[in-house]
Design a protein around this motif. Structure first.
Motif, PDB file in Angstrom:
ATOM      1  N   ALA A   1     -47.374  19.306  70.185  1.00 41.57           N
ATOM      2  CA  ALA A   1     -47.529  16.965  69.929  1.00 41.57           C
ATOM      3  C   ALA A   1     -47.935  16.570  69.064  1.00 41.57           C
ATOM      4  CB  ALA A   1     -48.820  17.416  71.640  1.00 41.57           C
ATOM      5  N   GLY A   2     -48.001  16.609  68.749  1.00 42.76           N
ATOM      6  CA  GLY A   2     -48.509  16.047  66.953  1.00 42.76           C
ATOM      7  C   GLY A   2     -47.075  16.282  66.532  1.00 42.76           C
ATOM      8  N   LEU A   3     -46.089  17.559  66.409  1.00 40.93           N
ATOM      9  CA  LEU A   3     -44.956  16.968  66.098  1.00 40.93           C
ATOM     10  C   LEU A   3     -43.956  16.185  66.873  1.00 40.93           C
ATOM     11  CD1 LEU A   3     -43.705  20.733  65.117  1.00 40.93           C
ATOM     12  CD2 LEU A   3     -44.269  18.759  63.206  1.00 40.93           C
ATOM     13  N   LEU A   4     -44.349  15.937  68.055  1.00 45.28           N
ATOM     14  CA  LEU A   4     -43.240  14.703  69.169  1.00 45.28           C
ATOM     15  C   LEU A   4     -44.090  13.552  68.647  1.00 45.28           C
ATOM     16  CD1 LEU A   4     -41.237  14.287  71.092  1.00 45.28           C
ATOM     17  CD2 LEU A   4     -43.419  14.672  72.878  1.00 45.28           C
ATOM     18  N   TYR A   5     -45.334  12.951  68.532  1.00 50.83           N
ATOM     19  CA  TYR A   5     -45.843  11.848  68.635  1.00 50.83           C
ATOM     20  C   TYR A   5     -45.171  11.819  66.571  1.00 50.83           C
ATOM     21  CZ  TYR A   5     -49.473   9.061  66.039  1.00 50.83           C
ATOM     22  OH  TYR A   5     -50.078   7.602  65.718  1.00 50.83           O
ATOM     23  N   CYS A   6     -44.761  12.353  65.398  1.00 53.14           N
ATOM     24  CA  CYS A   6     -44.495  12.186  64.452  1.00 53.14           C
ATOM     25  C   CYS A   6     -43.206  11.543  64.355  1.00 53.14           C
ATOM     26  CB  CYS A   6     -44.792  13.195  63.360  1.00 53.14           C
ATOM     27  SG  CYS A   6     -46.539  13.431  63.145  1.00 53.14           S
ATOM     28  N   LEU A   7     -42.333  12.439  64.828  1.00 57.78           N
ATOM     29  CA  LEU A   7     -41.128  12.284  65.203  1.00 57.78           C
ATOM     30  C   LEU A   7     -40.863  10.882  65.901  1.00 57.78           C
ATOM     31  CD1 LEU A   7     -39.753  15.659  66.232  1.00 57.78           C
ATOM     32  CD2 LEU A   7     -39.355  14.539  64.136  1.00 57.78           C
ATOM     33  N   ILE A   8     -41.515  10.384  66.998  1.00 60.10           N
ATOM     34  CA  ILE A   8     -41.149   9.179  67.695  1.00 60.10           C
ATOM     35  C   ILE A   8     -41.667   8.108  66.682  1.00 60.10           C
ATOM     36  CG2 ILE A   8     -42.691   7.761  69.224  1.00 60.10           C
ATOM     37  CD1 ILE A   8     -42.975  10.098  71.301  1.00 60.10           C
ATOM     38  N   ILE A   9     -43.092   8.583  65.868  1.00 61.92           N
ATOM     39  CA  ILE A   9     -43.479   7.413  64.825  1.00 61.92           C
ATOM     40  C   ILE A   9     -41.917   6.623  63.579  1.00 61.92           C
ATOM     41  CG2 ILE A   9     -44.714   6.888  63.243  1.00 61.92           C
ATOM     42  CD1 ILE A   9     -46.911   7.575  64.623  1.00 61.92           C
ATOM     43  N   VAL A  10     -41.788   8.114  62.880  1.00 64.25           N
ATOM     44  CA  VAL A  10     -40.357   8.044  62.469  1.00 64.25           C
ATOM     45  C   VAL A  10     -39.091   8.084  62.591  1.00 64.25           C
ATOM     46  CG1 VAL A  10     -39.142   9.286  60.771  1.00 64.25           C
ATOM     47  CG2 VAL A  10     -41.606  10.212  60.802  1.00 64.25           C
ATOM     48  N   GLY A  11     -38.714   8.452  64.000  1.00 67.11           N
ATOM     49  CA  GLY A  11     -37.787   7.454  64.553  1.00 67.11           C
ATOM     50  C   GLY A  11     -37.582   6.080  64.776  1.00 67.11           C
ATOM     51  N   CYS A  12     -38.388   5.256  64.999  1.00 71.36           N
ATOM     52  CA  CYS A  12     -39.021   4.409  65.566  1.00 71.36           C
ATOM     53  C   CYS A  12     -38.604   2.732  63.891  1.00 71.36           C
ATOM     54  CB  CYS A  12     -40.606   2.955  65.882  1.00 71.36           C
ATOM     55  SG  CYS A  12     -39.963   4.140  68.126  1.00 71.36           S
ATOM     56  N   ILE A  13     -39.193   3.484  63.490  1.00 71.96           N
ATOM     57  CA  ILE A  13     -38.996   3.444  61.439  1.00 71.96           C
ATOM     58  C   ILE A  13     -37.678   3.260  61.150  1.00 71.96           C
ATOM     59  CG2 ILE A  13     -39.872   3.004  59.127  1.00 71.96           C
ATOM     60  CD1 ILE A  13     -42.659   4.323  60.304  1.00 71.96           C
ATOM     61  N   PHE A  14     -36.840   4.169  61.923  1.00 73.41           N
ATOM     62  CA  PHE A  14     -35.347   4.222  60.967  1.00 73.41           C
ATOM     63  C   PHE A  14     -34.561   3.581  61.846  1.00 73.41           C
ATOM     64  CE2 PHE A  14     -36.684   8.139  58.779  1.00 73.41           C
ATOM     65  CZ  PHE A  14     -35.983   8.362  57.721  1.00 73.41           C
ATOM     66  N   LEU A  15     -34.626   3.159  63.402  1.00 73.94           N
ATOM     67  CA  LEU A  15     -34.080   2.489  63.857  1.00 73.94           C
ATOM     68  C   LEU A  15     -34.413   0.861  63.405  1.00 73.94           C
ATOM     69  CD1 LEU A  15     -35.537   3.482  67.653  1.00 73.94           C
ATOM     70  CD2 LEU A  15     -33.378   3.713  66.102  1.00 73.94           C
ATOM     71  N   GLY A  16     -35.284   0.458  62.351  1.00 72.93           N
ATOM     72  CA  GLY A  16     -35.443  -0.870  61.439  1.00 72.93           C
ATOM     73  C   GLY A  16     -36.301  -1.665  62.853  1.00 72.93           C
ATOM     74  N   LYS A  17     -36.581  -2.914  62.435  1.00 77.43           N
ATOM     75  CA  LYS A  17     -37.448  -3.801  62.778  1.00 77.43           C
ATOM     76  C   LYS A  17     -37.479  -3.977  64.657  1.00 77.43           C
ATOM     77  CE  LYS A  17     -34.402  -8.089  62.815  1.00 77.43           C
ATOM     78  NZ  LYS A  17     -34.017  -9.678  62.051  1.00 77.43           N
ATOM     79  N   TRP A  18     -36.576  -3.891  64.961  1.00 79.55           N
ATOM     80  CA  TRP A  18     -36.335  -4.249  66.647  1.00 79.55           C
ATOM     81  C   TRP A  18     -37.680  -2.466  66.676  1.00 79.55           C
ATOM     82  CZ3 TRP A  18     -36.705  -8.602  67.554  1.00 79.55           C
ATOM     83  CH2 TRP A  18     -35.719  -9.628  66.854  1.00 79.55           C
ATOM     84  N   GLY A  19     -36.806  -1.219  66.043  1.00 79.63           N
ATOM     85  CA  GLY A  19     -38.123  -0.489  66.332  1.00 79.63           C
ATOM     86  C   GLY A  19     -39.423  -0.222  65.966  1.00 79.63           C
ATOM     87  N   ILE A  20     -39.015  -0.750  64.773  1.00 82.76           N
ATOM     88  CA  ILE A  20     -41.050  -0.306  64.686  1.00 82.76           C
ATOM     89  C   ILE A  20     -41.573  -1.815  65.226  1.00 82.76           C
ATOM     90  CG2 ILE A  20     -42.425  -1.937  62.860  1.00 82.76           C
ATOM     91  CD1 ILE A  20     -39.917  -1.035  60.711  1.00 82.76           C
ATOM     92  N   LEU A  21     -40.904  -3.202  65.644  1.00 89.75           N
ATOM     93  CA  LEU A  21     -41.321  -4.078  66.443  1.00 89.75           C
ATOM     94  C   LEU A  21     -41.953  -3.354  68.415  1.00 89.75           C
ATOM     95  CD1 LEU A  21     -42.487  -6.982  67.933  1.00 89.75           C
ATOM     96  CD2 LEU A  21     -40.096  -6.992  68.644  1.00 89.75           C
ATOM     97  N   ALA A  22     -40.808  -2.520  68.601  1.00 96.57           N
ATOM     98  CA  ALA A  22     -41.404  -1.797  69.849  1.00 96.57           C
ATOM     99  C   ALA A  22     -42.312  -1.186  69.819  1.00 96.57           C
ATOM    100  CB  ALA A  22     -40.019  -0.849  70.352  1.00 96.57           C
ATOM    101  N   LEU A  23     -42.446   0.177  68.417  1.00 94.15           N
ATOM    102  CA  LEU A  23     -43.730   0.382  68.657  1.00 94.15           C
ATOM    103  C   LEU A  23     -44.803  -0.070  68.058  1.00 94.15           C
ATOM    104  CD1 LEU A  23     -45.082   3.845  67.260  1.00 94.15           C
ATOM    105  CD2 LEU A  23     -44.062   2.830  64.825  1.00 94.15           C
ATOM    106  N   GLY A  24     -45.224  -1.263  67.308  1.00 95.05           N
ATOM    107  CA  GLY A  24     -46.010  -1.661  67.455  1.00 95.05           C
ATOM    108  C   GLY A  24     -46.472  -2.099  69.206  1.00 95.05           C
ATOM    109  N   CYS A  25     -45.239  -2.550  69.907  1.00 94.14           N
ATOM    110  CA  CYS A  25     -45.469  -3.236  71.461  1.00 94.14           C
ATOM    111  C   CYS A  25     -46.449  -2.418  72.255  1.00 94.14           C
ATOM    112  CB  CYS A  25     -44.681  -3.978  72.065  1.00 94.14           C
ATOM    113  SG  CYS A  25     -44.602  -5.429  71.735  1.00 94.14           S
ATOM    114  N   ILE A  26     -45.854  -0.493  72.117  1.00 90.25           N
ATOM    115  CA  ILE A  26     -45.973   0.104  72.971  1.00 90.25           C
ATOM    116  C   ILE A  26     -47.487   0.656  72.241  1.00 90.25           C
ATOM    117  CG2 ILE A  26     -45.612   2.002  73.599  1.00 90.25           C
ATOM    118  CD1 ILE A  26     -42.839   1.822  72.746  1.00 90.25           C
ATOM    119  N   LEU A  27     -48.060   0.962  70.784  1.00 88.93           N
ATOM    120  CA  LEU A  27     -49.469   1.025  70.019  1.00 88.93           C
ATOM    121  C   LEU A  27     -50.322   0.572  71.152  1.00 88.93           C
ATOM    122  CD1 LEU A  27     -48.692   2.787  66.516  1.00 88.93           C
ATOM    123  CD2 LEU A  27     -48.599   4.110  69.439  1.00 88.93           C
ATOM    124  N   SER A  28     -50.123  -1.104  70.383  1.00 89.20           N
ATOM    125  CA  SER A  28     -50.718  -2.216  70.967  1.00 89.20           C
ATOM    126  C   SER A  28     -50.959  -1.570  72.919  1.00 89.20           C
ATOM    127  CB  SER A  28     -50.247  -3.093  71.410  1.00 89.20           C
ATOM    128  OG  SER A  28     -50.128  -3.549  69.731  1.00 89.20           O
TER     129      SER A  28
END
Length: 273
Positions: free
Chosen positions: A12-39
């Motif tokens: 579960a921890g590895l999956l959580y980390c992979l999702i975060i790293v994947g969103c960051i590598f997707l660029g600004k739209w991935g990071i925006l999506a990550l911020g909204c999902i976490l919010s």
């Protein structure tokens, strides 16, 4: 040792980390999506642990979530700041039509939601929409390494309580263990991982990385303690059960919620020196 629980916690921890790293590598739209999902996840969880969710609280929750999402979008579309102001006005008016015994408490929870969750998520999307989005990747690595170092050293050599009134299990040995691991990673970032983080153009010398290591370690520990204080006041052990073996989303991002604004201030001050 329960190996089944350990296995569940690990994947579960590895999956959580992979999702975060994947969103960051997707660029600004991935990071925006990550911020909204976490919010959204954090807002729902925070509302759940602070009062029982039922139909009369649903409009409040919707406004709180919309406010945090609007904050996430401000770095991309500054006019969203006006949307956030409008939502906060609507939140005050909405309280007039909700019959509860303690409206001030409800308003305070909403304000806490915007400051505690929405503000840090806005900082995340600011970095995502800037010229240094990979600073987020470095920051997350520092947080995870600090947590790992603190757990390993604290579990093996923890003797002196760090903040027993709030978190009886945390020790000074664990804190310095996490800090030591972060400092070691700072040298690795400077001399081995420059190409990954690509922060050379902002003058990311060893002093920058050491400052970042100390900032993450100190404020990450405080962030963990702040959430522990909230949970102790609410008489709960975990904020939820969204992530198997780890608890709720707030249990996973507690350090992040203080590290993000502190790294923002650190980077601003470092850039001005």
């Amino acid at each position: 040792m329960d190996f089944r629980k350990l296995f569940t916690r690990t994947w579960a921890g590895l999956l959580y980390c992979l999702i975060i790293v994947g969103c960051i590598f997707l660029g600004k739209w991935g990071i925006l999506a990550l911020g909204c999902i976490l919010s959204v996840a954090a807002c729902v969880e925070f509302a759940k642990i602070t009062h029982e969710l039922d139909e009369k609280y649903l409009p409040t929750l919707i406004i709180d979530i919309a406010g945090c999402i609007a904050l996430c979008m401000v770095p991309f579309w500054p006019l969203c700041a006006m949307m956030w102001v409008a939502l906060m006005i609507a939140r005050l008016i909405e309280q007039l039509y909700v019959r509860i015994s303690n409206p001030l408490r409800s308003l305070s929870i909403s304000l806490m939601t915007q400051i505690y969750i929405g503000g840090p998520m806005m900082v995340m999307t600011y970095f995502g929409n800037s010229t240094i989005p990979m600073i987020l990747l470095a920051m997350f690595f520092f947080i995870w390494i600090n947590d790992t170092g603190a757990f390993l050293v604290g579990s093996m050599a923890g003797r002196h309580r760090l903040f027993e009134r709030i978190s009886p299990k945390k020790s000074w040995e664990g804190f310095f263990g996490g800090l030591f691991f972060c400092i070691g990673f700072a040298f690795l970032c400077r001399y081995c991982l420059d190409g990954l983080f690509n922060l050379e153009h902002v003058g990311a010398d060893i002093g920058f990385w050491l400052g970042m290591a100390i900032t993450v370690s100190v404020f990450g520990t405080w962030g963990d303690l702040v959430e522990s204080l909230i949970k102790r006041g609410l008489h709960i052990k975990d904020s939820g059960n969204l992530i198997p073996g780890h608890g709720g989303i707030l249990d996973r991002i507690d350090s992040l919620l203080l590290v993000l604004p502190s790294i923002f201030l650190y980077y601003f001050i470092y850039s001005c020196i």
